[in-house]
Design an enzyme around this catalytic site. Structure first.
Site, short mmCIF file in Angstrom:
data_model
loop_
_atom_site.label_atom_id
_atom_site.label_comp_id
_atom_site.label_asym_id
_atom_site.label_seq_id
_atom_site.Cartn_x
_atom_site.Cartn_y
_atom_site.Cartn_z
N VAL A 1 0.87 -1.18 0.00
CA VAL A 1 0.00 0.00 0.00
C VAL A 1 0.90 1.22 0.00
O VAL A 1 2.05 1.16 0.43
CB VAL A 1 -0.96 0.02 1.21
N SER A 2 0.39 2.34 -0.48
CA SER A 2 1.25 3.50 -0.73
C SER A 2 1.67 4.24 0.53
O SER A 2 2.67 4.93 0.53
CB SER A 2 0.55 4.48 -1.68
#
Length: 215
Positions: free
Chosen positions: A11-12
């Site tokens: 996930v970013s």
């Protein structure tokens, strides 16, 4: 030869949740210890958990990824890492939301050609999406700047607390270090506030003298 299954999730940022990806990986009955999660940008592959995973992968192992953009967002680096795993390490990769990107299924030349073609297209799309996101962010920042929105930490202002601590410091009741601790600022900020406050005091004194002389 023992074949192990691994899952990779990205996930970013730390604020984003990996729940959807984790659920799809756990449906494959992969052990928790064999699921690797990174919480950072997909612009490159210098990610701690991914690099650890790559060191563990062996020939015949299978790596499961929810979607290609979770693997990465830079076209050239996606292709480099894909080839590193499938050709050099000789492990397989399965992208769960894209059945054609399943190297366990397509071992003949035609299947490999199709998978490589799809990989080229999807990696290009992932990079284009990253470019669009960056462009939208830049446009948003530019628009905000035009409206006078300030970015970064708020500038620390002179408070009544600072004025009292300044007086004690000037009288020698506090050292500069102690005064900084009391105000809760670093050296550069402390002396900036001192300069601003002294300038303000000087202006106020000049105004008072001007009024007195005018009487």
């Amino acid at each position: 030869m023992l074949i192990r299954k691994f899952g990779y999730i990205r996930v970013s940022s730390k604020d984003q949740h990996e729940g959807r990806q984790l659920a799809s990986i756990k449906d494959l009955e992969i052990d928790d210890r064999d699921i690797f999660i990174d919480k950072q940008s997909g612009r490159d592959f210098q990610r701690e958990q991914y690099q650890l995973l790559k060191r563990i992968l062996r020939q015949g192992d299978i790596l499961y990824i929810h979607s290609l953009d979770r693997f990465g967002r830079n076209k050239e680096e996606i292709l480099t890492e894909w080839n590193e795993i499938t050709k050099n390490i000789q492990a397989d990769i399965v992208v769960l939301d894209m059945p054609l990107l399943d190297t366990t299924q397509y071992k003949d030349s035609l299947g490999t050609f199709i998978a490589d073609l799809v990989l080229q297209i999807l990696s290009w799309m992932a990079e284009e999406e990253r470019t669009r996101i960056r462009k939208r962010q830049r446009e948003g920042i530019d628009n905000a700047l035009q409206r006078g929105v300030a970015f970064g930490r708020p500038r620390i202002q002179i408070s009544e607390e600072f004025k009292q601590i300044y007086k004690k410091w000037k009288r020698g009741e506090l050292t500069a270090v102690k005064a900084m601790e009391e105000v809760g600022v670093k050296k550069t900020t402390f002396y900036r506030l001192v300069r601003e406050h002294e300038k303000e005091l000087k202006i106020n004194n000049q105004e008072r003298r001007g009024k007195y002389n005018g009487i």
